[in-house]
Enzyme design. Sequence first.
Site, PDB file in Angstrom:
ATOM      1  N   LYS A 202       0.827  -1.206   0.000  1.00  0.00           N
ATOM      2  CA  LYS A 202       0.000   0.000   0.000  1.00  0.00           C
ATOM      3  C   LYS A 202       0.862   1.257   0.000  1.00  0.00           C
ATOM      4  O   LYS A 202       0.583   2.224  -0.714  1.00  0.00           O
ATOM      5  CB  LYS A 202      -0.935   0.001   1.209  1.00  0.00           C
ATOM      6  CG  LYS A 202      -1.824   1.234   1.309  1.00  0.00           C
ATOM      7  CD  LYS A 202      -2.742   1.368   0.089  1.00  0.00           C
ATOM      8  CE  LYS A 202      -3.543   2.665   0.122  1.00  0.00           C
ATOM      9  NZ  LYS A 202      -4.478   2.761   1.239  1.00  0.00           N
ATOM     10  N   CYS A 256      -3.901   9.384   2.066  1.00  0.00           N
ATOM     11  CA  CYS A 256      -2.974   8.354   1.599  1.00  0.00           C
ATOM     12  C   CYS A 256      -1.714   8.914   0.929  1.00  0.00           C
ATOM     13  O   CYS A 256      -0.614   8.778   1.441  1.00  0.00           O
ATOM     14  CB  CYS A 256      -3.688   7.404   0.647  1.00  0.00           C
ATOM     15  SG  CYS A 256      -4.926   6.375   1.451  1.00  0.00           S
TER      16      CYS A 256
END
Length: 397
Positions: A202, A256
């Site tokens: 990720k 993010c």
Amino acid sequence: MNKRVCVVGLGYIGLPTAALLASKGCKVHGVDVIKNVVDTINQGKIHIVEPELDKFVKEAVESGNLKADTKPNFADVFIIAVPTPFHKGFIPNIDYVISAAESIAPYIKDGNIVVLESTSPVGTTEKIGEILKNKGVDISKIYIAHCPERVLPGKIMKEIVQNDRIVGGITQISTKKVAEFYKEFVDGEVLQTDSKTAEMSKLTENSFRDVNIAFANELSILCDKFGINVWELISLANRHPRVNILSPGCGVGGHCIAVDPWFIVHAGGNDAKLIKTAREVNNYKIQWVVKKIKNTALKFELESGKKPKIACMGLAFKPDIDDLRESPAVLVTRDLIQGGFDILVIEPNIKSHKDFEIINYEKAIDIADIVVFLVAHKEFKGLKIQKQFLDFCGIFK
């Protein structure tokens, strides 16, 4: 599905996950520390903007499959979906993850699944195991894994089902058991690995995006210096069959992309040179935008003899959402206000803000002397601007 699921954190990932699982027949106990969020959800309403989510939550609550509370409850599956920001100096902050793990410890039974969905530094999933063990949980009899979310705001309810998922357990059996759970509601492929690789995957995905956006943002700065239209340049360059330059903006935002690369930089030190440089370029773009606006305003004042009203168009970190987390548009707007400039704040996706007075975009354009486009919301496209404007997001590309 007839599992009992406890979702800790009812934000942009936790609430859609909880609502989806409830729609699949699970009995979902949602947990959030903010009472207003809990009360809103229990009324069948939502506190965030996300297409289709309101329908899912309303139906889930009315069916009795979704209930929210400020405390956890017993379940078969525990999903942690809390924020993972950073401390001053870009040091990873997993305090919310630690608190979540501690809060569920009294409710965990043998055979339960514990999943960390929050984007986290490498080693965080193993840390959860240590926390639970210290709280008296026999972690050899439960299944702990990381399964990072990979959804796009604005398309969460579709992508949460359609996208491939990565599951990495702290043991092989944990990986297998958690993967089996996700296969029950994910149409995409469920890919299996270990927890550290899942965590790094990720971070890698978002760092890749950050590096590519940094290239586009640096191009925009250079094109401004050279007197070149960056949007035309990118359009021409992208006609090459192996070139795909992204669109520049006024920085990079969102929980993010603006945060995750720092997790790698913090752990990687001097070996994370490119990733660190990309973060610095994207942060610098915010400062560059502020300076460009200030210079334009000062020039207007010198020529007209009056202080200009400046309309800052958009606060969200990307178009057509209400998410302001790490938004460069917010930072630009705040900097201008603190600098004493007369700012009109526009964000069509929110009704109010604790720091800014939000006004209608049509009214703002009417009374503004300078219009600054920071976010390419759909409401702004096709507008006819008859006064001075600055376009940092490609509204008029």
